[in-house]
Design a protein around this motif. Structure first.
Motif, mmCIF file in Angstrom:
data_model
loop_
_atom_site.group_PDB
_atom_site.id
_atom_site.type_symbol
_atom_site.label_atom_id
_atom_site.label_comp_id
_atom_site.label_asym_id
_atom_site.label_seq_id
_atom_site.Cartn_x
_atom_site.Cartn_y
_atom_site.Cartn_z
ATOM 1 N N UNK A 130 -18.220 -28.722 30.592
ATOM 2 C CA UNK A 130 -18.139 -29.922 29.756
ATOM 3 C C UNK A 130 -18.170 -29.576 28.271
ATOM 4 N N UNK A 131 -19.012 -28.601 27.895
ATOM 5 C CA UNK A 131 -19.132 -28.218 26.492
ATOM 6 C C UNK A 131 -18.985 -26.699 26.386
ATOM 7 N N UNK A 132 -17.791 -26.222 26.066
ATOM 8 C CA UNK A 132 -17.546 -24.773 26.047
ATOM 9 C C UNK A 132 -18.027 -24.062 24.794
ATOM 10 N N UNK A 133 -18.655 -24.763 23.856
ATOM 11 C CA UNK A 133 -19.021 -24.150 22.587
ATOM 12 C C UNK A 133 -20.102 -23.077 22.722
ATOM 13 N N UNK A 134 -20.809 -23.061 23.840
ATOM 14 C CA UNK A 134 -21.862 -22.065 24.037
ATOM 15 C C UNK A 134 -21.406 -20.864 24.856
ATOM 16 N N UNK A 135 -20.090 -20.754 25.096
ATOM 17 C CA UNK A 135 -19.574 -19.696 25.964
ATOM 18 C C UNK A 135 -18.376 -19.013 25.309
ATOM 19 N N UNK A 136 -18.016 -17.861 25.865
ATOM 20 C CA UNK A 136 -16.695 -17.335 25.585
ATOM 21 C C UNK A 136 -15.667 -18.235 26.241
ATOM 22 N N UNK A 137 -14.549 -18.458 25.581
ATOM 23 C CA UNK A 137 -13.552 -19.421 26.060
ATOM 24 C C UNK A 137 -12.191 -18.738 26.162
ATOM 25 N N UNK A 138 -11.465 -19.044 27.243
ATOM 26 C CA UNK A 138 -10.127 -18.485 27.452
ATOM 27 C C UNK A 138 -9.074 -19.568 27.304
ATOM 28 N N UNK A 139 -7.960 -19.202 26.653
ATOM 29 C CA UNK A 139 -6.806 -20.094 26.545
ATOM 30 C C UNK A 139 -5.678 -19.524 27.392
ATOM 31 N N UNK A 140 -4.990 -20.394 28.138
ATOM 32 C CA UNK A 140 -3.956 -19.966 29.078
ATOM 33 C C UNK A 140 -2.605 -20.534 28.673
#
Length: 330
Positions: A130-140
């Motif tokens: 729900x809130x990706x700001x606390x994680x590493x994030x991947x764009x596809x």
């Protein structure tokens, strides 16, 4: 293929327990966080492990060598905690050019590890949050290839979080990117991040695919650790750990009770994990984790995390007690 498990962190969000016990060895559903991870990888056919240790690392090494004598294990010391990227850079001499499977030491996921290992591409574990700001994030891209990864973005362009499981075929390129980032002081959030090295690899043409995990359990904080304990107790059903009858005691499953425990005149459960050689008398315990060699007398505990060698007398509702603690609430 070698499995790399970084377990050098101090586990500050789980203090006071992590003052005396590595986070990876905190009991969980009758096991430990680390044993759940290692058992998953052993079941998938991995026999070589590299543990990056630091804070209380001797306890990690003793535990692994005693519990897994059949495995080939290496222990690499990280004396200064400068991030996951720095931790992994220290394994270069041990890993060489071998393929690697990196699993962060507080990451428990449910996925097909055998299929992951067999993949012809480098792979990153992903889960929608729900809130990706606390994680590493991947764009596809539209074909499902990972085009960019970024650590804890303030304005995420994706809700696909990196769950802490990475299958790397191009180990040489990873170590080169890690070394380059360290030499050039490329940091995110004041640390050398694995995410930044992966982004470096992507920019140099390495192909990464994502794989979805069916479940991702957070073991980094007390509340989520207790939630994970309850979920895993139900999942494991503890067929290999039957609950024995105890004097004048009611057991409400799911419950895991270690060896050598003495429990009398109590109500235990649901969702309780108790370590070895713990004594409980005239107490009610639910939704809690109790360490080994502890002594509970006339207490009511719920949503509590109790360390090993703790002594508690009296009445309470919710505690967060570290190892080697003595409390008299009477």
């Amino acid at each position: 293929m070698k499995a790399i498990i970084p377990v050098a962190g101090a586990g500050t969000k789980l203090r006071p327990h992590t003052y005396t016990q590595p986070k990876a060895l905190i009991p969980l559903a009758g096991r430990t966080i680390l044993s759940i991870i290692v058992d998953q990888l052993v079941d998938a056919g991995i026999t070589e492990f590299v543990f990056v240790v630091g804070y209380l690392g001797e306890k990690i090494q003793h535990y692994v060598e005693k519990k897994y004598p059949q495995l080939t294990c290496y222990f690499v010391q990280q004396n200064s905690r400068e991030g996951t990227g720095h931790a992994l850079s220290l394994t270069r001499d041990v890993v060489g050019d071998d393929e690697m499977l990196i699993v962060l030491g507080d990451t428990i996921v449910e996925t097909d590890f055998r299929a992951l290992i067999a993949s012809p591409y480098s792979m990153l574990g992903l889960k929608k949050v729900d809130d990706p700001r606390n994680f590493g994030v991947a764009e596809l891209d539209e074909e499902g290839n990972i085009t960019r990864v970024v650590e804890k973005p303030q304005i995420p362009k994706s809700n696909l979080a990196l769950v802490g499981v990475y299958k790397i075929k191009e180990s040489r390129q990873l170590f080169e990117c890690l070394q380059s980032n360290i030499e050039n002081q490329v940091k995110s959030h004041d640390e050398f991040q694995l995410t930044d090295a992966l982004e470096c690899m992507i920019q140099h043409g390495v192909r990464f695919n994502g794989f979805k995990v069916s479940n991702w359990f957070d073991c980094g904080r007390k509340d989520t650790l207790l939630e994970t304990n309850a979920i895993l107790l139900k999942k494991y059903k503890l067929a290999s750990n039957p609950v024995l009858p105890y004097e004048n005691t009611i057991i409400i499953p799911p419950v895991s009770i270690g060896e050598g425990c003495n429990i009398k005149n109590s109500i235990i459960g649901p969702n309780v994990a108790i370590g070895d050689n713990t004594v409980i008398n005239y107490s009610i315990v639910k939704d809690s984790i109790i360490g080994s060699f502890s002594n509970l007398y006339e207490v009511v505990l719920k949503s509590s995390l109790i360390g090993s060698d703790a002594n508690i007398r009296g009445l309470s509702q919710s505690l967060n007690i570290g190892d080697n603690t003595e409390i008299d609430l009477g």
